[in-house]
Design an enzyme around this catalytic site. Structure first.
Site, PDB file in Angstrom:
ATOM      1  N   ASP A  32       0.861  -1.180   0.000  1.00 54.46           N
ATOM      2  CA  ASP A  32       0.000   0.000   0.000  1.00 54.46           C
ATOM      3  C   ASP A  32       0.901   1.234   0.000  1.00 54.46           C
ATOM      4  O   ASP A  32       1.921   1.262   0.692  1.00 54.46           O
ATOM      5  CB  ASP A  32      -0.911  -0.013   1.253  1.00 54.46           C
ATOM      6  CG  ASP A  32      -2.128   0.884   1.102  1.00 54.46           C
ATOM      7  OD1 ASP A  32      -1.946   2.083   0.824  1.00 54.46           O
ATOM      8  OD2 ASP A  32      -3.254   0.387   1.261  1.00 54.46           O
ATOM      9  N   SER A 137     -16.900  -2.075  -9.470  1.00 52.36           N
ATOM     10  CA  SER A 137     -17.912  -1.275  -8.792  1.00 52.36           C
ATOM     11  C   SER A 137     -19.230  -1.277  -9.556  1.00 52.36           C
ATOM     12  O   SER A 137     -19.243  -1.329 -10.792  1.00 52.36           O
ATOM     13  CB  SER A 137     -17.392   0.164  -8.698  1.00 52.36           C
ATOM     14  OG  SER A 137     -18.439   1.032  -8.369  1.00 52.36           O
ATOM     15  N   TYR A 161     -14.047   7.752 -12.846  1.00 52.20           N
ATOM     16  CA  TYR A 161     -13.777   6.617 -11.957  1.00 52.20           C
ATOM     17  C   TYR A 161     -14.403   5.343 -12.525  1.00 52.20           C
ATOM     18  O   TYR A 161     -13.755   4.303 -12.639  1.00 52.20           O
ATOM     19  CB  TYR A 161     -14.324   6.929 -10.560  1.00 52.20           C
ATOM     20  CG  TYR A 161     -14.373   5.738  -9.634  1.00 52.20           C
ATOM     21  CD1 TYR A 161     -13.205   5.168  -9.141  1.00 52.20           C
ATOM     22  CD2 TYR A 161     -15.603   5.182  -9.246  1.00 52.20           C
ATOM     23  CE1 TYR A 161     -13.261   4.070  -8.292  1.00 52.20           C
ATOM     24  CE2 TYR A 161     -15.660   4.094  -8.399  1.00 52.20           C
ATOM     25  CZ  TYR A 161     -14.481   3.548  -7.923  1.00 52.20           C
ATOM     26  OH  TYR A 161     -14.542   2.452  -7.083  1.00 52.20           O
ATOM     27  N   LYS A 165     -12.755   1.672 -14.027  1.00 54.39           N
ATOM     28  CA  LYS A 165     -13.125   0.326 -13.561  1.00 54.39           C
ATOM     29  C   LYS A 165     -13.548  -0.537 -14.749  1.00 54.39           C
ATOM     30  O   LYS A 165     -13.159  -1.700 -14.862  1.00 54.39           O
ATOM     31  CB  LYS A 165     -14.257   0.398 -12.530  1.00 54.39           C
ATOM     32  CG  LYS A 165     -13.848   0.998 -11.190  1.00 54.39           C
ATOM     33  CD  LYS A 165     -12.905   0.080 -10.443  1.00 54.39           C
ATOM     34  CE  LYS A 165     -12.388   0.670  -9.148  1.00 54.39           C
ATOM     35  NZ  LYS A 165     -11.313  -0.103  -8.539  1.00 54.39           N
TER      36      LYS A 165
HETATM   37  P1  NAD Z   1      -9.462   2.895   0.273  1.00 55.31           P
HETATM   38  O1  NAD Z   1      -9.039   4.190  -0.311  1.00 55.31           O
HETATM   39  O2  NAD Z   1      -9.780   2.825   1.716  1.00 55.31           O
HETATM   40  O3  NAD Z   1      -8.388   1.760  -0.055  1.00 55.31           O
HETATM   41  C1  NAD Z   1      -7.594   1.791  -1.214  1.00 55.31           C
HETATM   42  C2  NAD Z   1      -6.150   1.628  -0.776  1.00 55.31           C
HETATM   43  O4  NAD Z   1      -5.302   1.687  -1.925  1.00 55.31           O
HETATM   44  C3  NAD Z   1      -5.698   2.738   0.165  1.00 55.31           C
HETATM   45  O5  NAD Z   1      -5.124   2.166   1.317  1.00 55.31           O
HETATM   46  C4  NAD Z   1      -4.665   3.525  -0.645  1.00 55.31           C
HETATM   47  O6  NAD Z   1      -3.652   4.067   0.166  1.00 55.31           O
HETATM   48  C5  NAD Z   1      -4.160   2.460  -1.602  1.00 55.31           C
HETATM   49  N1  NAD Z   1      -3.602   3.000  -2.847  1.00 55.31           N
HETATM   50  C6  NAD Z   1      -4.135   3.943  -3.640  1.00 55.31           C
HETATM   51  N2  NAD Z   1      -3.326   4.158  -4.698  1.00 55.31           N
HETATM   52  C7  NAD Z   1      -2.285   3.311  -4.576  1.00 55.31           C
HETATM   53  C8  NAD Z   1      -1.127   3.060  -5.357  1.00 55.31           C
HETATM   54  N3  NAD Z   1      -0.884   3.739  -6.480  1.00 55.31           N
HETATM   55  N4  NAD Z   1      -0.263   2.104  -4.944  1.00 55.31           N
HETATM   56  C9  NAD Z   1      -0.497   1.420  -3.800  1.00 55.31           C
HETATM   57  N5  NAD Z   1      -1.553   1.626  -3.008  1.00 55.31           N
HETATM   58  C10 NAD Z   1      -2.443   2.563  -3.399  1.00 55.31           C
HETATM   59  O7  NAD Z   1     -10.708   2.380  -0.592  1.00 55.31           O
HETATM   60  P2  NAD Z   1     -11.650   1.129  -0.362  1.00 55.31           P
HETATM   61  O8  NAD Z   1     -12.998   1.643  -0.059  1.00 55.31           O
HETATM   62  O9  NAD Z   1     -11.016   0.176   0.561  1.00 55.31           O
HETATM   63  O10 NAD Z   1     -11.693   0.566  -1.841  1.00 55.31           O
HETATM   64  C11 NAD Z   1     -10.882  -0.511  -2.260  1.00 55.31           C
HETATM   65  C12 NAD Z   1     -11.149  -0.790  -3.735  1.00 55.31           C
HETATM   66  O11 NAD Z   1     -12.533  -1.063  -3.913  1.00 55.31           O
HETATM   67  C13 NAD Z   1     -10.837   0.388  -4.644  1.00 55.31           C
HETATM   68  O12 NAD Z   1     -10.266  -0.108  -5.829  1.00 55.31           O
HETATM   69  C14 NAD Z   1     -12.196   0.991  -4.928  1.00 55.31           C
HETATM   70  O13 NAD Z   1     -12.229   1.635  -6.166  1.00 55.31           O
HETATM   71  C15 NAD Z   1     -13.081  -0.223  -4.912  1.00 55.31           C
HETATM   72  N6  NAD Z   1     -14.490   0.059  -4.592  1.00 55.31           N
HETATM   73  C16 NAD Z   1     -14.811   0.669  -3.411  1.00 55.31           C
HETATM   74  C17 NAD Z   1     -16.135   0.965  -3.105  1.00 55.31           C
HETATM   75  C18 NAD Z   1     -16.509   1.624  -1.821  1.00 55.31           C
HETATM   76  O14 NAD Z   1     -17.654   2.084  -1.708  1.00 55.31           O
HETATM   77  N7  NAD Z   1     -15.641   1.707  -0.823  1.00 55.31           N
HETATM   78  C19 NAD Z   1     -17.159   0.636  -4.021  1.00 55.31           C
HETATM   79  C20 NAD Z   1     -16.802   0.012  -5.211  1.00 55.31           C
HETATM   80  C21 NAD Z   1     -15.455  -0.280  -5.484  1.00 55.31           C
HETATM   81  N1  UFG Z   2     -26.076  11.004   0.065  1.00 52.80           N
HETATM   82  C1  UFG Z   2     -26.625  12.047   0.778  1.00 52.80           C
HETATM   83  N2  UFG Z   2     -25.791  12.833   1.504  1.00 52.80           N
HETATM   84  C2  UFG Z   2     -24.441  12.627   1.558  1.00 52.80           C
HETATM   85  C3  UFG Z   2     -23.901  11.555   0.821  1.00 52.80           C
HETATM   86  C4  UFG Z   2     -24.741  10.774   0.085  1.00 52.80           C
HETATM   87  O1  UFG Z   2     -27.824  12.268   0.764  1.00 52.80           O
HETATM   88  O2  UFG Z   2     -23.737  13.390   2.234  1.00 52.80           O
HETATM   89  C5  UFG Z   2     -26.973  10.118  -0.692  1.00 52.80           C
HETATM   90  C6  UFG Z   2     -26.662  10.052  -2.172  1.00 52.80           C
HETATM   91  O3  UFG Z   2     -27.395  11.013  -2.880  1.00 52.80           O
HETATM   92  C7  UFG Z   2     -27.095   8.636  -2.502  1.00 52.80           C
HETATM   93  C8  UFG Z   2     -26.875   7.846  -1.216  1.00 52.80           C
HETATM   94  O4  UFG Z   2     -26.780   8.817  -0.195  1.00 52.80           O
HETATM   95  O5  UFG Z   2     -28.439   8.633  -2.777  1.00 52.80           O
HETATM   96  C9  UFG Z   2     -25.618   7.020  -1.247  1.00 52.80           C
HETATM   97  O6  UFG Z   2     -24.532   7.848  -1.637  1.00 52.80           O
HETATM   98  P1  UFG Z   2     -23.030   7.347  -1.572  1.00 52.80           P
HETATM   99  O7  UFG Z   2     -22.193   8.460  -2.095  1.00 52.80           O
HETATM  100  O8  UFG Z   2     -22.734   6.827  -0.229  1.00 52.80           O
HETATM  101  O9  UFG Z   2     -23.037   6.094  -2.561  1.00 52.80           O
HETATM  102  P2  UFG Z   2     -23.287   5.982  -4.124  1.00 52.80           P
HETATM  103  O10 UFG Z   2     -24.219   4.848  -4.325  1.00 52.80           O
HETATM  104  O11 UFG Z   2     -23.712   7.258  -4.704  1.00 52.80           O
HETATM  105  O12 UFG Z   2     -21.848   5.645  -4.682  1.00 52.80           O
HETATM  106  C10 UFG Z   2     -21.105   4.596  -4.052  1.00 52.80           C
HETATM  107  C11 UFG Z   2     -19.615   4.818  -4.256  1.00 52.80           C
HETATM  108  C12 UFG Z   2     -19.217   4.571  -5.678  1.00 52.80           C
HETATM  109  C13 UFG Z   2     -19.704   3.227  -6.121  1.00 52.80           C
HETATM  110  C14 UFG Z   2     -21.197   3.119  -5.919  1.00 52.80           C
HETATM  111  C15 UFG Z   2     -21.640   1.725  -6.268  1.00 52.80           C
HETATM  112  O13 UFG Z   2     -19.257   6.136  -3.908  1.00 52.80           O
HETATM  113  O14 UFG Z   2     -17.811   4.563  -5.763  1.00 52.80           O
HETATM  114  O15 UFG Z   2     -21.504   3.358  -4.558  1.00 52.80           O
HETATM  115  O16 UFG Z   2     -23.027   1.706  -6.368  1.00 52.80           O
HETATM  116  F1  UFG Z   2     -19.440   3.065  -7.416  1.00 52.80           F
END
Ligand code: NAD
Ligand code: UFG
Length: 351
Positions: A32, A137, A161, A165
């Protein structure tokens, strides 16, 4: 004990998956760059030693580095094989995930999420490691698609983003198509992971103001923020607020164990795309009310304008995961709210 390389393992989903891997007795190598996380999550995991293992210090190894750095990646694989622990599986979480930043800094997002992933795959190939699980995602689905979203629903991201993906998914599909006898790849399309480990010692620890609903809600509950702003109250849903498929972070973590198990058991299909969701939709107001009731507190909120490019209803069809991975979410929205608040209360400033 098989060795799993976990990229981005200090982050939110990574650290919870590392916990699930530990329970399954894997040896774990975390890399990381810590650009969006802290080493403290890993230090805490080792010091808490949840499973009371004498071998914890050798079972988890952390190396700070960037997935874009091919020489760094080569050194990681070399070190692993020199120590007799060849990397067998790669869980690839490392990446940048803010939709708004991806619109502001598209080059950086493509560089890390796409080029970084390609470099990782190149070094995997050089080292004869072909088992790969990718964090995709639900954002890749078209805004026009109706939920429940199936894996073959139409795709059309509406932000950079999402495009990164989708680009990686397509690259991986092509890789398997061209070199099928080597690669075994599972792309997991996450819906909305929230909550925390039930111990309250691990959870989401945003370094900046959270963009997502749940961490923001937790910070309002802990009085770090004054109120929650709900984006829109006139959506075509029963209470006028948007509906999402929230999934407990430990269920999501366990989905990765199921993906490894699938590969381990011979992976009938060399390339798979699988939704990880619950199949249940919860509105913003329902989530807020549940959080209040489960945790016996009040959340101050205010309705504001809709967020640009938001979608009224998004939830998964989780049946493919059930059928292929023999995995389904076990925890409900109450567990998510209870565990999420437990973490926030115990760790108001994160790790
Ligand atoms: P996060 O930011 O907490 O974790 C990602 C980690 O990757 C971090 O620790 C960051 O320091 C590390 N990182 C970023 N760039 C890097 C690089 N160039 N080299 C090495 N390490 C690097 O995010 P998360 O929520 O744990 O998400 C993990 C994965 O899941 C991501 O690829 C994200 O796009 C995907 N994802 C997350 C969500 C969500 O809602 N959290 C939804 C869909 C997909
Ligand atoms: N929302 C609010 N207030 C806030 C934040 C969010 O009302 O401060 C609402 C948004 O409008 C949405 C819901 O809460 O209706 C969920 O929002 P999030 O931003 O938590 O989640 P999203 O579904 O919009 O997006 C998330 C991640 C994306 C991922 C997606 C997958 O941010 O990276 O889920 O469905 F791709």
């Amino acid at each position: 004990m098989d060795t799993v390389l976990v990229t981005g393992g200090a982050g939110f989903i990574g650290i919870h998956t590392v916990i699930a891997l530990l329970e399954k007795k894997y040896r774990i190598l975390i890399i990381d760059s810590l650009i969006n996380s802290s080493k403290k999550s890993i230090e805490r995991l080792i010091s808490k030693n949840l499973l009371k293992k004498e071998s914890i210090n050798s079972q988890i190894i952390f190396i700070n580095g960037d997935i874009r750095d091919v020489n760094f990646l080569r050194s990681v694989f070399k070190k692993a094989s020199k120590s007799g622990h060849i990397i067998k599986y790669v869980l690839h979480f490392a990446g940048l995930k803010s939709i708004s930043d991806s619109i502001l800094f598209p080059d950086e997002y493509w560089e890390v999420n796409v080029i970084g992933t390609k470099r990782l795959l190149k070094v995997m190939k050089e080292n004869n490691c072909h088992n790969f699980v990718f964090s995709s995602s639900a954002t890749v689905y078209s805004l026009d698609e109706k939920s429940p979203l199936k894996e073959n629903s139409s795709l059309s991201p509406n932000n950079q983003y999402g495009y990164t993906k989708l680009a990686v998914e397509k690259f991986l599909e092509g890789l398997v198509h061209d070199q099928e006898r080597f690669w075994r790849i599972v792309c997991l399309r996450y819906f909305n992971p929230i909550g925390a480990h039930p111990s309250g010692d691990f959870g989401e620890s945003p370094l900046n103001t959270p963009n997502n609903l749940f961490p923001y809600l937790c910070q309002v509950a802990s009085k770090k923020r004054k109120k929650l702003y709900i984006f829109g109250q006139n959506w075509p849903t029963s209470d006028g607020t948007c509906i999402r498929d929230y999934i407990h972070i430990m269920d999501l973590a366990e989905g990765h164990i199921a993906a490894i198990d699938y590969i381990k058991s011979g992976a009938k299909e060399p390339f798979l795309i699988i939704n990880l969701g619950t199949g249940l939709g919860t509105s913003v107001l329902e989530l807020v009310k549940t959080f209040e009731n489960v945790n016996n507190l009040r959340i101050d909120y205010e309705f504001i304008e809709r967020r640009e490019k938001d979608k009224a209803i998004v939830y998964a069809d989780p049946n493919f995961a059930k059928r292929i991975l023999n995995w389904e979410a076990k925890r409900n929205i109450f567990d998510m709210c209870k565990d999420g608040w437990n973490w926030q209360k115990k760790n108001p400033d994160g790790y």
